[in-house]
Structure formats: C-alpha cells, structure tokens
Enzyme design. Structure first.
Site: not given
Length: 432
Positions: A5-6
């Site tokens: 993810s981020c």
C-alpha cells in the site's frame, strides 16, 4: 495478505532547506477508486451532538478545527490531510500477529480525520487517536467492496516543530517522537526500542500471548510483527528505497524533492497496477508560526501525470468544488446494510478532465514511439548511404512533423480542458 500500500514521509530541519518541515504521502488504493480533496471549516458543536463516521457514530467534541483532506470518495475519514494549526497526518496499513478481522468500528482513515479535527499539535493528535482507539476500536472493510480488506494502522503525524510515529495493533499501540532529520513509513511496523508513549498494557499483553519473554529488551516491531526488523530493511522494499531517496537529498529536502520522491516509479513508491497511487499530498510547514503552511494535493491518480495544486488556510475559505465528488446521502450503498451492493459514479469534475488528458497522453506516446522507431531506421540507413542534401531534407521534414504534432497535442488538450469535442475532424498533423 502481503503488505502492499502507501508510503508516507516527513523531513525536519536540518534535513530540509530552510526552517521548514516537509511532509509527503502517496495514497495507494484500488485503481478504479476516486480520491477527492475536500475542505471543512472549523465549527462549534452542541453538548449532545454525535458525529457519523464511516461505519459508526461517536460522540462529537465542542469544537472541530478547519481541515483539508484527501480521501477515498466513499468514506467519511481521510488517507491524509492537514488542519488550520498545520498538523499533518497520513496513515498506513499494517499487518501483524494480532488479527485485523474484527467487527466494524473506526477505520484508520476515520482516525486521521478525527485527529486533525480535534488536535492543534502532533503530540495531541497522538492522544486523540489513541483515546478513540481504546474507546471504540478499529475495524471494518477498507475498500468499497465485499472482500473484507482489513488492516491495522500506523500514522505519521507532524506539526511546526516535530513529528510522531504512532503504530497500532488492535487497541494496543506505541509512539515515537521524531525531533529532527527524516522518517518514512510503509506497511511494516517500524518502532523498535525507542518508545516515547505506549498503551499501559501493551507489553503485558504481548507477554501473555507468548510474543515476548518479559525479560529481553522490548522491541515493538519484533514483538508485534509477522516479520523481524531485519526484514523491514530488506533490499528492494519501498520502505528501504524511500529511505535512500530521502538520504540522497539530506540537508536539501524541499517540496520539489518530496514531489519527485512521490513520482518515483523505479522504487515502487509511485505505484501502478491493481493498486496505484490514486492521490498525493505534499505539505511545507515553516517552523516560524507567523508564516503560513502550504499544502499541495493532486486530487487525481498518478503523481507523475498530475499537477500538485496548492492550498493555504485563510479566513473565509470557499468550498472546493471541482475536486468534490457527488453526494448520495442516506441512499449511498456504503450507508445501507448489507453494504456495497452497488457502486455509484463518484468521479469529480477534475478527475473526469484528468482521464481525458491521460488518454490523449497515452495515445500520442504510442504514436510518437512508433514514429521515432521509423525515423531512426530511416535516418540510420541514410547516414550509411551518404550525408547528402537529401538527408538534410528528411531531417527537416521530420522536425516539422513533430512541431505539427506538438501543436495538435495542444489543440486537443485545450478542447478537452474546455469539455469540447475535437471539431476539426483531423487527428493528423498540419504544416506550420
């Protein structure tokens, strides 16, 4: 599932140029998801008032700060944002030994917004988030889908003087103060033995589960992770690559540096594919309280193709319209049970325009690549033959061709920007 993810970054003096704190984050989400940028003014609330978050209702506070948020358009909270006191928060998905498959509660994104609305410093935001976490818990699907994509959260929080890293596992948590240099987080626990605040029962819980012997030095990442801290530093991970990019500009980190990091594809920080960078944020916060902070948002996917648009907190801010998605109110499929039975169109005006321009860029990238290959073959043959007047003419014609293409690109871009059709009916170049 594998953590993916981020990435969130913060740089503080002396790693930055001037007396500034630079915060940045890519929000990596499902590729079809729309991320909007919205503004909410400060507000006073009644004594018995409630606030409806994504999945649950909680007690409201007497006063909430003005906030600007970048968020998936279907939910109440935010992936990242800032408030009028120049507090910035971004969250990351983390997976560890504690199961994240609990009942619906507060999402990590809800906690980002609540922290911004209720705290005027980074340290107070840590207190707000942890108090809410202990009272209401965290849980619920983090995607607009029935796939039950769930996770726990870590947060990077900054203000004008410092930053805090807050990591959670269920209701348990640890926090580390960052007072200088730089820090980045991805999708692994990163707090080790330096713990400045913690849940009072966090160590005893780990001991009761057999994750810690109660005698050795307590290392939060080692105890609560699936993996060891050595795995976090593994070569090739986004965490490691992000750390290298920060180190490369150490002492000279600026807003432009942070934007370049968020646009970096080789590191995987600018993510593409099923999960992609759907929104990006960079904030520049002077340590001098007399100077305003500037918060840049894309509101569109792929920071490499997006413009970072500045936002400054001022009196009488107007609502952000072109970056605000349609509202479906109580009829929104997210609000009804069973949830996620359908997906409404959440594209905001800027997102639609971005799609048009991105399609034009893709089309002409392919066309230009093919033309370059053709010209390279032709020009190479001509050089072998002889450097004659004919070669010069060929080169000049090719040069004029690309001038025409650039003008054609600009005409199509202007038509797309104004929402007009390509009325001249020509996709080929013209002679200018």
């Amino acid at each position: 599932m594998q953590p993916s993810s981020c990435d969130t970054f913060v740089a503080l003096p002396p790693s930055t140029e001037g007396q500034r704190i630079v915060f940045g984050k890519n929000s990596d989400r499902p590729c079809e998801e729309v991320q909007e940028v919205v503004y909410f003014p400060s507000k006073y609330h009644g004594a018995e008032e409630k606030v409806e978050c994504t999945y649950m209702e909680i007690d409201q506070v007497a006063h909430t700060n003005a906030v600007v948020l970048s968020r998936p358009a279907w939910l109440w909270g935010a992936e990242m944002g800032a408030n009028e006191h120049q507090v910035c928060i971004g969250n990351e998905a983390v997976w560890g030994r504690e199961s994240a498959n609990g009942d619906e509660a507060l999402l990590g994104m809800d906690l980002v917004r609540l922290g911004l609305e209720r705290a005027d410093t980074a340290e107070k935001a840590v207190g707000v988030i942890t108090e809410l976490l202990e009272k209401y818990g965290q849980g619920g699907s983090c995607m607009e889908d029935q796939c039950d994509f769930t996770y726990h959260n870590s947060f990077l929080i900054s203000d004008r003087k410092e930053a805090w890293l807050l990591e959670t596992s269920g209701k348990y948590w640890a926090a580390e103060r960052v007072e200088g240099g730089y820090r980045n987080i991805s999708n692994q626990y990163g707090i080790t033995t330096k713990i400045d605040k913690e849940h009072p029962e966090m160590r005893e819980y780990a001991r009761s589960k057999g994750w810690w012997d109660g005698k050795s030095q307590f290392n939060f990442a080692t105890v609560y992770s699936f993996m060891t801290t050595a795995r976090i530093e593994a070569s090739g991970s986004r965490y490691c690559e992000g750390k290298k990019l920060l180190e490369k500009s150490n002492g000279h980190i600026t807003a432009e540096t942070m934007m370049d990091i968020l646009r970096d594809r080789d590191s995987g920080i600018n993510m593409e594919g099923t999960f992609m960078s759907t929104g990006s944020m960079v904030s520049v916060i002077p340590t001098n309280p007399a100077l305003p902070g500037v918060h840049y948002f894309t509101a569109t996917p792929d920071p490499e193709r997006s413009v970072f648009k500045p936002f400054v907190f001022v009196d009488y801010c107007i609502q952000l319209k072109e970056t605000t998605s349609p509202s479906y109110g109580p009829s929104d499929p997210v609000k009804k049970k069973p949830r996620f039975q359908s997906k409404p169109d959440r594209k905001h005006e800027l997102f639609v325009k971005h799609e048009v321009v991105a399609a034009i860029i893709d089309t002409h990238k392919v066309q230009r690549f093919n033309l370059i290959l053709q010209f390279t073959d032709m020009f190479s043959f001509s050089l072998v033959w002889s450097l004659s007047a004919e070669n010069i003419i060929i080169s000049y014609v090719f040069f004029l061709f690309f001038i025409g293409q650039r003008k054609e690109d600009h005409r199509q871009y202007e038509a797309a920007r104004k929402g007009e059709d390509d009325t001249d009916g020509e996709d080929s170049f013209k002679w200018y």
